[in-house]
Design a protein around this motif. Sequence first.
Motif, PDB file in Angstrom:
ATOM      1  N   GLU A 135     -20.542  -9.362  74.249  1.00 49.37           N
ATOM      2  CA  GLU A 135     -20.048  -8.450  73.214  1.00 49.37           C
ATOM      3  C   GLU A 135     -19.772  -7.095  73.829  1.00 49.37           C
ATOM      4  O   GLU A 135     -20.504  -6.628  74.690  1.00 49.37           O
ATOM      5  N   TYR A 136     -18.692  -6.467  73.356  1.00 45.96           N
ATOM      6  CA  TYR A 136     -18.329  -5.131  73.812  1.00 45.96           C
ATOM      7  C   TYR A 136     -18.823  -4.116  72.797  1.00 45.96           C
ATOM      8  O   TYR A 136     -18.915  -4.409  71.607  1.00 45.96           O
ATOM      9  N   PRO A 137     -19.163  -2.901  73.239  1.00 48.87           N
ATOM     10  CA  PRO A 137     -19.739  -1.897  72.340  1.00 48.87           C
ATOM     11  C   PRO A 137     -18.865  -1.566  71.128  1.00 48.87           C
ATOM     12  O   PRO A 137     -19.377  -1.311  70.063  1.00 48.87           O
ATOM     13  N   PHE A 139      -8.301 -17.421  73.452  1.00 52.55           N
ATOM     14  CA  PHE A 139      -7.477 -16.211  73.491  1.00 52.55           C
ATOM     15  C   PHE A 139      -8.367 -15.032  73.833  1.00 52.55           C
ATOM     16  O   PHE A 139      -9.564 -15.029  73.527  1.00 52.55           O
ATOM     17  N   GLU A 140      -7.746 -14.026  74.430  1.00 48.90           N
ATOM     18  CA  GLU A 140      -8.462 -12.816  74.852  1.00 48.90           C
ATOM     19  C   GLU A 140      -7.728 -11.588  74.338  1.00 48.90           C
ATOM     20  O   GLU A 140      -6.517 -11.477  74.446  1.00 48.90           O
ATOM     21  N   LEU A 141      -8.495 -10.669  73.775  1.00 49.95           N
ATOM     22  CA  LEU A 141      -8.029  -9.312  73.482  1.00 49.95           C
ATOM     23  C   LEU A 141      -9.225  -8.429  73.799  1.00 49.95           C
ATOM     24  O   LEU A 141     -10.041  -8.123  72.946  1.00 49.95           O
ATOM     25  N   ARG A 142      -9.354  -8.100  75.075  1.00 49.61           N
ATOM     26  CA  ARG A 142     -10.556  -7.494  75.624  1.00 49.61           C
ATOM     27  C   ARG A 142     -10.259  -6.094  76.128  1.00 49.61           C
ATOM     28  O   ARG A 142      -9.241  -5.871  76.784  1.00 49.61           O
ATOM     29  N   PRO A 143     -11.142  -5.145  75.823  1.00 52.66           N
ATOM     30  CA  PRO A 143     -10.908  -3.773  76.289  1.00 52.66           C
ATOM     31  C   PRO A 143     -10.938  -3.681  77.819  1.00 52.66           C
ATOM     32  O   PRO A 143     -11.801  -4.268  78.461  1.00 52.66           O
ATOM     33  N   VAL A 144      -9.975  -2.958  78.375  1.00 53.76           N
ATOM     34  CA  VAL A 144      -9.951  -2.727  79.808  1.00 53.76           C
ATOM     35  C   VAL A 144     -11.152  -1.863  80.200  1.00 53.76           C
ATOM     36  O   VAL A 144     -11.816  -2.117  81.199  1.00 53.76           O
ATOM     37  N   ASP A 145     -11.448  -0.848  79.393  1.00 59.26           N
ATOM     38  CA  ASP A 145     -12.663  -0.043  79.529  1.00 59.26           C
ATOM     39  C   ASP A 145     -13.629  -0.568  78.471  1.00 59.26           C
ATOM     40  O   ASP A 145     -13.358  -0.437  77.278  1.00 59.26           O
ATOM     41  N   SER A 186     -14.212   1.375  75.146  1.00 56.63           N
ATOM     42  CA  SER A 186     -13.128   1.902  74.330  1.00 56.63           C
ATOM     43  C   SER A 186     -12.114   0.819  74.006  1.00 56.63           C
ATOM     44  O   SER A 186     -11.689   0.077  74.892  1.00 56.63           O
ATOM     45  N   PRO A 187     -11.667   0.772  72.755  1.00 53.04           N
ATOM     46  CA  PRO A 187     -10.651  -0.211  72.387  1.00 53.04           C
ATOM     47  C   PRO A 187      -9.220   0.275  72.613  1.00 53.04           C
ATOM     48  O   PRO A 187      -8.275  -0.426  72.257  1.00 53.04           O
ATOM     49  N   ALA A 188      -9.027   1.452  73.195  1.00 52.58           N
ATOM     50  CA  ALA A 188      -7.689   2.041  73.289  1.00 52.58           C
ATOM     51  C   ALA A 188      -6.704   1.157  74.048  1.00 52.58           C
ATOM     52  O   ALA A 188      -5.562   0.979  73.632  1.00 52.58           O
ATOM     53  N   VAL A 189      -7.132   0.581  75.172  1.00 57.68           N
ATOM     54  CA  VAL A 189      -6.269  -0.287  75.966  1.00 57.68           C
ATOM     55  C   VAL A 189      -6.958  -1.638  76.095  1.00 57.68           C
ATOM     56  O   VAL A 189      -8.102  -1.713  76.552  1.00 57.68           O
ATOM     57  N   THR A 248      -3.932  -2.945  63.766  1.00 54.58           N
ATOM     58  CA  THR A 248      -4.249  -2.614  62.371  1.00 54.58           C
ATOM     59  C   THR A 248      -5.730  -2.356  62.131  1.00 54.58           C
ATOM     60  O   THR A 248      -6.078  -1.492  61.330  1.00 54.58           O
ATOM     61  N   ASP A 249      -6.608  -3.086  62.839  1.00 57.31           N
ATOM     62  CA  ASP A 249      -8.034  -3.022  62.516  1.00 57.31           C
ATOM     63  C   ASP A 249      -8.956  -2.536  63.627  1.00 57.31           C
ATOM     64  O   ASP A 249     -10.087  -2.149  63.350  1.00 57.31           O
ATOM     65  N   LEU A 250      -8.515  -2.589  64.870  1.00 58.99           N
ATOM     66  CA  LEU A 250      -9.444  -2.372  65.978  1.00 58.99           C
ATOM     67  C   LEU A 250      -9.237  -1.077  66.750  1.00 58.99           C
ATOM     68  O   LEU A 250      -9.920  -0.838  67.742  1.00 58.99           O
ATOM     69  N   GLY A 251      -8.289  -0.250  66.361  1.00 60.73           N
ATOM     70  CA  GLY A 251      -8.080   1.025  67.034  1.00 60.73           C
ATOM     71  C   GLY A 251      -7.376   0.928  68.369  1.00 60.73           C
ATOM     72  O   GLY A 251      -7.449   1.841  69.197  1.00 60.73           O
ATOM     73  N   VAL A 252      -6.659  -0.161  68.602  1.00 62.63           N
ATOM     74  CA  VAL A 252      -5.941  -0.352  69.860  1.00 62.63           C
ATOM     75  C   VAL A 252      -4.727   0.575  69.903  1.00 62.63           C
ATOM     76  O   VAL A 252      -4.037   0.758  68.906  1.00 62.63           O
TER      77      VAL A 252
END
Length: 195
Positions: free
Chosen positions: A58-60, A82-88, A91-94, A124-128
Motif C-alpha cells: 500500500e502507498y501512503p 493493471f498498475e496505476l502506481r505513484p512514481v514518488d 505523492s499521487p501527482a505522477v 477524477t478521484d486520486l489527485g493525479v
Amino acid sequence: MTVFLETERLVLRTFAGGDADDLYALDSDPAVMRFLTGGAPTTREAIVSQTLPRLLREYPWRGERGYWAAEEKSGGTFLGWFELRPVDPGSPAVVELGYRLRRAAWGRGYATEGCRALIDKGFTDLGVERVVAETMAVNTASRRVMEKAGLTFVRRFTLDWPEPIEGSEHGEVAYELTRADWQRQNGVRGQMREG
C-alpha cells in the motif's frame, strides 16, 4: 478482496495471497514475458517472495495499492493485472500506468478499457496530475494501447539491460498524459468530471 473499479467488462480488485497460482501462470507464458524477460518465466518462488508482496504493497496516498487484479466481470476469470502506481510513493501527482494480461485476453480491448478507466479514476478521484508509461520501442501492441488510452509519445531512450533481449537494441519509449490534456480530450473545462 476489495473491488477498486468496475468497467463494462472488467472488475479491478485488490490482490490477495491466494492469487499466486494465477500470477505464476501469467508469468510462465513466454509470449506474455517476451518484452520483459525475453520470454523467460518467473519462478514460483519469485512470485511468492517478490511479485506478490509488491502487488500487495500500500502507498501512503489514500491507502491505495497501485496494482489491481483484473477479472472478467462475467464469470470472474483472472485476466492479469493493471498498475496505476505513484512514481514518488508519497505523492499521487505522477503515476505510472501499466498492465500485464494473459494471452487469451489479448486483442479484445481489455487493456485499453482498463487503462482508460484507471486514468479517469486517477484524474477524477486520486489527485493525479500526470500519467506516464514506458515500453520497448518494438512493443507496438502496448504502444497502441497507450495511444488509445490517450497518452502521447514523449521520447525515445535507451536502457543498459543487464541481459539484453531481442529488440532491446531499438531502445525504449515513454508516453504521458497530463491532467490538462485529459480534460481537453474529455471536454472537461477546469473542473473535475462528475461521476
